[in-house]
Write an enzyme that holds these catalytic residues in place. Structure first.
Site, short mmCIF file in Angstrom:
data_model
loop_
_atom_site.label_atom_id
_atom_site.label_comp_id
_atom_site.label_asym_id
_atom_site.label_seq_id
_atom_site.Cartn_x
_atom_site.Cartn_y
_atom_site.Cartn_z
CG ASP A 30 -2.04 -0.95 1.19
OD1 ASP A 30 -2.08 -1.76 0.25
OD2 ASP A 30 -2.90 -0.91 2.09
CG HIS A 81 -4.27 2.39 -0.81
ND1 HIS A 81 -5.18 1.67 -0.08
CD2 HIS A 81 -3.43 2.94 0.11
CE1 HIS A 81 -4.90 1.77 1.22
NE2 HIS A 81 -3.84 2.55 1.36
CG HIS A 177 2.29 -0.03 4.41
ND1 HIS A 177 1.91 -0.99 5.33
CD2 HIS A 177 1.20 0.76 4.21
CE1 HIS A 177 0.65 -0.79 5.69
NE2 HIS A 177 0.19 0.26 5.02
#
Length: 211
Positions: A30, A81, A177
């Site tokens: 993400d 996202h 991430h």
């Protein structure tokens, strides 16, 4: 007798290896792309012949289009996202659509494909809003079931690697991430997990394998 025992053990080993080969797991990232860090992650994935899904922020994708191209060229999946990382549950539906559609365009300009999957920031969406997005945009939300919390300071490289090795499972979706420590952890964890029979696939591939 010993030979029969050997054949029995060998057959069990083969069955075990075949079972291991069916274990699929999706690494998802993400908040990227990010200069250098995303490229570091891509290098680790390439070294291990592993595929992943990148849930990008439109604002970052606009800033680093070359990295988006690299993600796509390497055979990974690009997904949505949002554009600016708002809580989609707390803003009007019109703004939600704008966040998703603007990011979809950035991705489609690179891939030439329709964007189907998105992950709401903070994992916050709600069933009603989820159904609204699917009805109006034809998009599916994707959550996760494995999370080493790599955004926390206490989650260093060793912790993330250990967590992944000990908690990965068949049909797992891992929330990660674009952090340098995450890239370093994957350099440790991916070979270990491959030796356990895991195959690293995109979210799209994982969903197809379930059908």
């Amino acid at each position: 007798m010993k030979f029969l025992k050997f054949l029995f053990i060998l057959s069990l080993t083969c069955v075990s290896l075949l079972a291991q080969g069916t274990k699929k797991i999706a690494l998802t990232f993400d908040d990227g792309p990010k200069a250098k860090i995303t490229e570091e992650i891509l290098e680790v994935l390439k070294e291990n012949n592993a595929k992943a899904t990148f849930f990008i922020l439109g604002s970052n994708g606009k800033r680093y289009p070359k990295i988006l191209e690299k993600i796509h060229e390497d055979g990974h999946q690009l997904a949505n996202h949002s554009y600016n990382h708002p809580n989609l549950r707390k803003i009007p539906l019109a703004e939600v659509k704008k966040e998703l559609e603007s990011t979809n365009k950035i991705i489609t300009d690179v891939t030439g494909e329709k964007v189907v999957y998105f992950r709401p920031p903070y994992g916050s969406l709600g069933q009603v809003r989820k159904e609204e997005v699917k009805k109006q945009l034809g998009m599916e939300s994707v959550m996760w079931n494995i999370c080493p919390k790599d955004w926390e300071k206490k989650s260093d490289t060793d912790y993330i690697a250990k967590f992944l090795i000990e908690n990965s499972k068949d049909n797992g979706i891992v929330l990660l991430h674009d952090h340098s420590k995450t890239a370093k952890a994957l350099k440790i964890a991916i070979p270990q997990l491959k030796s356990q029979g895991f195959e690293f696939v995109t979210v799209e591939e994982l969903n197809k394998s379930k059908k």
